[in-house]
Design an enzyme around this catalytic site. Structure first.
Site, PDB file in Angstrom:
ATOM      1  N   LYS A 182       2.145 -13.447  -3.175  1.00 44.11           N
ATOM      2  CA  LYS A 182       3.149 -12.896  -4.075  1.00 44.11           C
ATOM      3  C   LYS A 182       2.995 -13.534  -5.443  1.00 44.11           C
ATOM      4  O   LYS A 182       2.709 -14.723  -5.520  1.00 44.11           O
ATOM      5  CB  LYS A 182       4.566 -13.143  -3.526  1.00 44.11           C
ATOM      6  CG  LYS A 182       4.839 -12.523  -2.171  1.00 44.11           C
ATOM      7  CD  LYS A 182       4.878 -11.019  -2.192  1.00 44.11           C
ATOM      8  CE  LYS A 182       5.250 -10.442  -0.831  1.00 44.11           C
ATOM      9  NZ  LYS A 182       5.351  -8.973  -0.844  1.00 44.11           N
ATOM     10  N   LYS A 204      -3.080 -11.380   4.046  1.00 43.21           N
ATOM     11  CA  LYS A 204      -2.990  -9.919   4.017  1.00 43.21           C
ATOM     12  C   LYS A 204      -2.783  -9.421   2.596  1.00 43.21           C
ATOM     13  O   LYS A 204      -1.952  -9.942   1.854  1.00 43.21           O
ATOM     14  CB  LYS A 204      -1.824  -9.452   4.896  1.00 43.21           C
ATOM     15  CG  LYS A 204      -1.571  -7.957   4.865  1.00 43.21           C
ATOM     16  CD  LYS A 204      -0.293  -7.618   5.584  1.00 43.21           C
ATOM     17  CE  LYS A 204       0.131  -6.196   5.293  1.00 43.21           C
ATOM     18  NZ  LYS A 204       0.407  -5.958   3.849  1.00 43.21           N
ATOM     19  N   ASP A 227      -1.281  -6.699  -0.017  1.00 48.07           N
ATOM     20  CA  ASP A 227      -0.135  -5.802   0.046  1.00 48.07           C
ATOM     21  C   ASP A 227      -0.605  -4.367  -0.109  1.00 48.07           C
ATOM     22  O   ASP A 227      -1.767  -4.089  -0.450  1.00 48.07           O
ATOM     23  CB  ASP A 227       0.919  -6.173  -0.997  1.00 48.07           C
ATOM     24  CG  ASP A 227       2.316  -6.200  -0.386  1.00 48.07           C
ATOM     25  OD1 ASP A 227       2.561  -5.429   0.561  1.00 48.07           O
ATOM     26  OD2 ASP A 227       3.154  -6.984  -0.841  1.00 48.07           O
ATOM     27  N   GLU A 228       0.309  -3.425   0.117  1.00 58.02           N
ATOM     28  CA  GLU A 228      -0.079  -2.022   0.243  1.00 58.02           C
ATOM     29  C   GLU A 228      -0.652  -1.416  -1.026  1.00 58.02           C
ATOM     30  O   GLU A 228      -1.410  -0.458  -0.985  1.00 58.02           O
ATOM     31  CB  GLU A 228       1.112  -1.183   0.728  1.00 58.02           C
ATOM     32  CG  GLU A 228       2.182  -0.881  -0.327  1.00 58.02           C
ATOM     33  CD  GLU A 228       3.145  -2.018  -0.568  1.00 58.02           C
ATOM     34  OE1 GLU A 228       4.039  -1.852  -1.416  1.00 58.02           O
ATOM     35  OE2 GLU A 228       3.023  -3.071   0.091  1.00 58.02           O
ATOM     36  N   HIS A 248      -0.712  -0.685   7.680  1.00 54.45           N
ATOM     37  CA  HIS A 248       0.497  -0.787   6.859  1.00 54.45           C
ATOM     38  C   HIS A 248       1.153   0.588   6.849  1.00 54.45           C
ATOM     39  O   HIS A 248       0.481   1.605   6.711  1.00 54.45           O
ATOM     40  CB  HIS A 248       0.147  -1.237   5.445  1.00 54.45           C
ATOM     41  CG  HIS A 248       1.340  -1.710   4.661  1.00 54.45           C
ATOM     42  ND1 HIS A 248       2.361  -0.858   4.282  1.00 54.45           N
ATOM     43  CD2 HIS A 248       1.671  -2.930   4.182  1.00 54.45           C
ATOM     44  CE1 HIS A 248       3.269  -1.548   3.607  1.00 54.45           C
ATOM     45  NE2 HIS A 248       2.877  -2.804   3.542  1.00 54.45           N
ATOM     46  N   LYS A 263      14.722  -7.373   5.335  1.00 51.33           N
ATOM     47  CA  LYS A 263      15.289  -6.702   4.170  1.00 51.33           C
ATOM     48  C   LYS A 263      15.196  -5.189   4.251  1.00 51.33           C
ATOM     49  O   LYS A 263      15.803  -4.481   3.446  1.00 51.33           O
ATOM     50  CB  LYS A 263      14.561  -7.170   2.904  1.00 51.33           C
ATOM     51  CG  LYS A 263      13.101  -6.729   2.827  1.00 51.33           C
ATOM     52  CD  LYS A 263      12.408  -7.223   1.561  1.00 51.33           C
ATOM     53  CE  LYS A 263      10.970  -6.749   1.513  1.00 51.33           C
ATOM     54  NZ  LYS A 263      10.256  -7.208   0.312  1.00 51.33           N
TER      55      LYS A 263
END
Length: 415
Positions: A151, A177, A179-180, A269, A310
């Protein structure tokens, strides 16, 4: 010569054959439409019917679907296996989740569940590894495997991305991993990220003595994805990652074939799934999307956090149970829990969905007050404590990284 009308697609006495694909829908008929009429139109439009009465001859092969059950607002529709091309998921979905989603005969329609017969399942390859990745790749024993996404999710340089991976791997995380929405952007090109991340992975393995791996996102047009899969295999990777819904199921099947040849696992994903499954009365349920994923050959799939994270969830427990279930010998799928997780939520997560899972945390690792390495340690410590039946507060007495995480987040669920 015989005529075909909507009424021919409704038979509440019909008992589906073993070879039928049975689909369950929730529908709200149009204001002027009876439930029986709406159900017959769903069966008609999704098989061989149309709005006008038709006259056919003896050379017609009857592949009509049958609406065989009506229970309040739920209907069951049975589809003969001959309606479908073997091993062609896009074609199947064009039938069972195609034009019917926009019919005027229904205000809303939701594909809730499918019962897949062996006659159809046997035409798909399914996963190469499934839950066996925990033993065959990581030798994880009884614990869940762990993963993290650097992140911010996009914007990191290749150098920093690899550094974050090294910090997480050496802290105890199994999988880095993408992210998308990270693929091959100028700030972090695919080939550079692949090479530098695997170099960092190798150093982390030497330091920890544990197997580490990388879920690098190959999502693109199909030809490019195949090129990227080959590049990962050449680098000694164990996995590829695909945004399965935005990529499309036909492309997923093609990539799965290549991955099976190369012995690679697929991490799926589910970006865009909520466009289909978030509204409770319309679209396609996550349960069905999970079923499609398994048939098309993914080994790991995000299935939610049982309402601890979340993101809005459907029936995570039920979906996971289906992914584990026997399906005429097809391999199972490892559910991945992700979305707003942190160390304080791990005991309850494992209590709800067990240990035969992957646990992925992003902000719950990188947001640790002492940085990514400490955050990775804290998550792994929470996993080890939970599997060992030790309370987090007790375990934290000798594991300061976990103690700091608990002080920061407690057991609160983020939004």
């Amino acid at each position: 010569m015989t005529g075909i009308t909507y009424e021919d697609f409704l038979d509440l006495s019909y008992d589906p054959a073993e070879t039928d694909l049975v689909c369950w829908f929730a529908i709200e008929p149009a204001a002027d439409m009876a439930m029986e009429s709406a159900a017959s139109r769903v069966a008609s439009e999704s098989s061989n019917g149309t709005w006008a009465a038709l006259t056919v001859g003896d050379d017609f092969t009857d592949l009509a679907a049958t609406a065989f059950s009506i229970d309040d607002n739920e209907i069951g529709v049975a589809y003969p296996a001959g309606l479908f091309e073997p091993g062609n998921m896009p074609q199947i979905l064009s039938c069972i989740a195609g034009n019917i989603m926009g019919m005027k005969a229904v205000e809303t329609i939701r594909l809730l569940d499918c019962e897949w017969p062996e006659s159809i399942v046997s035409t798909f390859e399914g996963p190469t590894f499934g839950t066996a990745v925990r033993e065959e790749i990581f030798d994880a024993g009884d614990r869940p495997i762990t993963a993290t996404v650097p992140k911010p999710k996009v914007g990191l340089s290749t150098k920093r991305h690899a550094e974050v991976g090294y910090e997480a791997w050496t802290g105890g995380i199994d999988l880095l991993k993408d992210d998308e929405n990270l693929t091959d952007q100028a700030f972090n090109p695919f080939e550079d990220r692949l090479t530098e991340s695997f170099a960092a992975r190798d150093r982390a393995e030497d330091e920890t003595g544990e197997t580490k791996s990388y879920l690098i996102n190959v999502t693109a047009d199909t030809n490019t994805m195949l090129e990227r899969v080959d590049a990962i295999a050449e680098q000694g990777g164990e996995y590829v990652m695909i945004d399965v819904i935005t990529t499309g199921w036909g492309a997923v099947q093609t990539v799965s074939d290549r991955c099976q040849e190369l012995g690679l696992a697929i991490h799926a994903h589910r970006a865009m799934h909520a466009a289909f499954d978030r509204l409770p009365n319309h679209g396609v349920s996550m349960r069905v999307l999970a079923q499609i994923s398994r048939l098309c050959g993914v080994d790991q799939l995000h299935t939610g956090t049982a309402d601890l994270g979340k993101l809005a969830n459907e029936d995570t427990v039920g979906i996971n149970e289906w992914l584990y279930s026997d399906l005429y010998g097809l391999n199972d799928v490892l559910p991945m829990a992700s979305g707003g997780l942190h160390p304080g939520l791990v005991p309850e997560l494992i209590d709800r969905i067990g240990t035969n899972i992957g646990i992925q945390a992003g902000g719950g690792i990188h947001g640790h007050p002492d940085g990514t390495h400490a955050g990775a340690k804290a998550l792994r410590q929470a996993v080890d404590a939970s599997v060992g039946g030790i309370g987090l507060e007790t375990y934290a007495e000798d594991h300061p990284e976990l103690g700091v995480a608990i002080d920061k987040w407690g057991t609160e669920t983020p939004r």
